[in-house]
Motif scaffolding. Structure first.
Motif, PDB file in Angstrom:
ATOM      1  N   SER A 254      44.923  32.708  36.678  1.00 10.92           N
ATOM      2  CA  SER A 254      44.231  31.586  37.301  1.00 10.92           C
ATOM      3  C   SER A 254      45.204  30.805  38.168  1.00 10.92           C
ATOM      4  N   VAL A 255      44.818  30.567  39.410  1.00 10.57           N
ATOM      5  CA  VAL A 255      45.619  29.768  40.324  1.00 10.57           C
ATOM      6  C   VAL A 255      44.705  28.869  41.130  1.00 10.57           C
ATOM      7  N   GLN A 256      45.297  27.879  41.764  1.00 11.84           N
ATOM      8  CA  GLN A 256      44.525  27.001  42.635  1.00 11.84           C
ATOM      9  C   GLN A 256      44.363  27.633  44.012  1.00 11.84           C
ATOM     10  N   ALA A 257      43.370  27.179  44.714  1.00 18.03           N
ATOM     11  CA  ALA A 257      43.147  27.653  46.078  1.00 18.03           C
ATOM     12  C   ALA A 257      44.405  27.431  46.915  1.00 18.03           C
ATOM     13  N   GLY A 258      44.698  28.436  47.733  1.00 19.45           N
ATOM     14  CA  GLY A 258      45.908  28.391  48.540  1.00 19.45           C
ATOM     15  C   GLY A 258      47.095  29.062  47.890  1.00 19.45           C
ATOM     16  N   GLY A 259      46.967  29.384  46.618  1.00 15.96           N
ATOM     17  CA  GLY A 259      48.050  30.019  45.885  1.00 15.96           C
ATOM     18  C   GLY A 259      48.090  31.517  46.080  1.00 15.96           C
ATOM     19  N   SER A 260      48.998  32.158  45.339  1.00 17.17           N
ATOM     20  CA  SER A 260      49.203  33.598  45.463  1.00 17.17           C
ATOM     21  C   SER A 260      49.237  34.249  44.087  1.00 17.17           C
ATOM     22  N   LEU A 261      48.871  35.508  44.070  1.00 15.86           N
ATOM     23  CA  LEU A 261      48.990  36.363  42.887  1.00 15.86           C
ATOM     24  C   LEU A 261      49.351  37.754  43.348  1.00 15.86           C
ATOM     25  N   ARG A 262      50.040  38.498  42.490  1.00 18.05           N
ATOM     26  CA  ARG A 262      50.286  39.898  42.772  1.00 18.05           C
ATOM     27  C   ARG A 262      49.757  40.729  41.610  1.00 18.05           C
ATOM     28  N   LEU A 263      48.875  41.628  41.940  1.00 19.56           N
ATOM     29  CA  LEU A 263      48.338  42.546  40.947  1.00 19.56           C
ATOM     30  C   LEU A 263      49.136  43.850  40.984  1.00 19.56           C
ATOM     31  N   SER A 264      49.276  44.455  39.831  1.00 14.09           N
ATOM     32  CA  SER A 264      49.942  45.746  39.721  1.00 14.09           C
ATOM     33  C   SER A 264      49.008  46.745  39.057  1.00 14.09           C
ATOM     34  N   CYS A 265      49.215  48.000  39.390  1.00 12.21           N
ATOM     35  CA  CYS A 265      48.392  49.065  38.806  1.00 12.21           C
ATOM     36  C   CYS A 265      49.285  50.259  38.522  1.00 12.21           C
TER      37      CYS A 265
ATOM     38  N   TRP B 213      41.975  48.969  45.591  1.00  9.14           N
ATOM     39  CA  TRP B 213      41.610  47.793  44.794  1.00  9.14           C
ATOM     40  C   TRP B 213      40.172  47.390  45.119  1.00  9.14           C
ATOM     41  N   PHE B 214      39.463  47.046  44.082  1.00  7.14           N
ATOM     42  CA  PHE B 214      38.077  46.644  44.211  1.00  7.14           C
ATOM     43  C   PHE B 214      37.884  45.366  43.405  1.00  7.14           C
ATOM     44  N   ARG B 215      36.803  44.667  43.674  1.00  2.00           N
ATOM     45  CA  ARG B 215      36.524  43.474  42.888  1.00  2.00           C
ATOM     46  C   ARG B 215      35.012  43.332  42.692  1.00  2.00           C
ATOM     47  N   GLN B 216      34.692  42.656  41.607  1.00  2.00           N
ATOM     48  CA  GLN B 216      33.285  42.401  41.319  1.00  2.00           C
ATOM     49  C   GLN B 216      33.153  41.022  40.705  1.00  2.00           C
ATOM     50  N   ALA B 217      32.419  40.171  41.395  1.00  3.85           N
ATOM     51  CA  ALA B 217      32.132  38.829  40.900  1.00  3.85           C
ATOM     52  C   ALA B 217      30.840  38.871  40.093  1.00  3.85           C
ATOM     53  N   PRO B 218      30.642  37.938  39.191  1.00  4.54           N
ATOM     54  CA  PRO B 218      29.416  37.926  38.379  1.00  4.54           C
ATOM     55  C   PRO B 218      28.171  37.925  39.254  1.00  4.54           C
ATOM     56  N   GLY B 219      27.267  38.831  38.952  1.00  3.16           N
ATOM     57  CA  GLY B 219      26.009  38.895  39.674  1.00  3.16           C
ATOM     58  C   GLY B 219      26.090  39.551  41.036  1.00  3.16           C
ATOM     59  N   GLN B 220      27.273  40.045  41.377  1.00  2.00           N
ATOM     60  CA  GLN B 220      27.430  40.675  42.692  1.00  2.00           C
ATOM     61  C   GLN B 220      27.828  42.133  42.552  1.00  2.00           C
ATOM     62  N   GLU B 221      27.627  42.854  43.626  1.00  2.00           N
ATOM     63  CA  GLU B 221      27.988  44.267  43.655  1.00  2.00           C
ATOM     64  C   GLU B 221      29.499  44.417  43.805  1.00  2.00           C
TER      65      GLU B 221
ATOM     66  N   MET C  11      36.591  39.998  38.889  1.00  2.00           N
ATOM     67  CA  MET C  11      37.349  41.014  38.149  1.00  2.00           C
ATOM     68  C   MET C  11      37.853  42.010  39.181  1.00  2.00           C
ATOM     69  N   TYR C  12      39.129  42.277  39.154  1.00  2.00           N
ATOM     70  CA  TYR C  12      39.742  43.207  40.098  1.00  2.00           C
ATOM     71  C   TYR C  12      40.051  44.520  39.408  1.00  2.00           C
ATOM     72  N   TYR C  13      39.660  45.607  40.058  1.00  2.00           N
ATOM     73  CA  TYR C  13      39.835  46.938  39.508  1.00  2.00           C
ATOM     74  C   TYR C  13      40.720  47.781  40.416  1.00  2.00           C
ATOM     75  N   CYS C  14      41.533  48.590  39.787  1.00  2.00           N
ATOM     76  CA  CYS C  14      42.328  49.591  40.489  1.00  2.00           C
ATOM     77  C   CYS C  14      41.632  50.937  40.331  1.00  2.00           C
TER      78      CYS C  14
ATOM     79  N   LYS D 101      40.270  49.295  33.852  1.00  2.00           N
ATOM     80  CA  LYS D 101      39.344  48.411  33.158  1.00  2.00           C
ATOM     81  C   LYS D 101      39.270  47.019  33.778  1.00  2.00           C
ATOM     82  N   GLY D 102      40.170  46.725  34.673  1.00  5.23           N
ATOM     83  CA  GLY D 102      40.087  45.480  35.411  1.00  5.23           C
ATOM     84  C   GLY D 102      40.997  44.384  34.905  1.00  5.23           C
ATOM     85  N   THR D 103      41.284  43.441  35.804  1.00  2.00           N
ATOM     86  CA  THR D 103      42.048  42.253  35.466  1.00  2.00           C
ATOM     87  C   THR D 103      41.390  41.069  36.177  1.00  2.00           C
ATOM     88  N   LEU D 104      41.252  39.958  35.459  1.00  2.00           N
ATOM     89  CA  LEU D 104      40.473  38.845  35.966  1.00  2.00           C
ATOM     90  C   LEU D 104      41.325  37.922  36.831  1.00  2.00           C
ATOM     91  N   VAL D 105      40.787  37.578  37.982  1.00  2.03           N
ATOM     92  CA  VAL D 105      41.412  36.623  38.894  1.00  2.03           C
ATOM     93  C   VAL D 105      40.465  35.447  39.061  1.00  2.03           C
TER      94      VAL D 105
END
Length: 125
Positions: A11-22, A36-44, A93-96, A117-121
């Motif tokens: 979890s970060v604030q808007a404007g921040g950065s994260l690095r995902l690894s797979c 990398w793919f992502r899926q928000a609740p209720g979205q494709e 949720m971000y998926y590799c 299985k994904g990692t939550l951002v």
């Protein structure tokens, strides 16, 4: 075993950065294409970025161009996603994924067939 394993969400604030690894334990053939793919609740699910691991060709969704960077360390069999200038709408949720083929015309899969299985951002405003 070729299932990718993601890490680095948080979890970060808007404007921040994260690095995902797979970590992608499969052989070279199964890792011909990674993404990398992502899926928000209720979205494709949507593709965010992909890379052809042999050539280094990269592909980005319009929504992340200029903010996200996909990269790889072949020696470590690891894929990365550097995410800068994060926005609340990046929350998902971000998926590799990995696969023997690449088809960036397929926005929900890029033609890949091995999924983590994904990692939550979570981005707060």
């Amino acid at each position: 075993q070729v299932q990718p394993v993601e890490s680095g969400g948080g979890s970060v604030q808007a404007g921040g950065s994260l690095r995902l690894s797979c970590a992608a334990p499969g052989d070279t053939r199964s890792r011909y294409c990674m993404g990398w793919f992502r899926q928000a609740p209720g979205q494709e699910r949507e593709g965010v970025a992909g890379i052809v691991t042999g050539s280094g060709y990269t592909y980005y969704a319009d929504s992340v161009k200029g903010r996200f960077t996909i990269s790889q360390d072949n020696a470590k069999r690891t894929l990365y996603l550097q995410m800068n200038n994060l926005k609340p709408e990046d929350t998902a949720m971000y998926y590799c994924a990995a696969g023997e083929t690449c088809d960036f015309r397929l926005p929900t899969s890029y033609g890949m067939n091995y999924w983590g299985k994904g990692t939550l951002v979570t981005i707060s405003s």
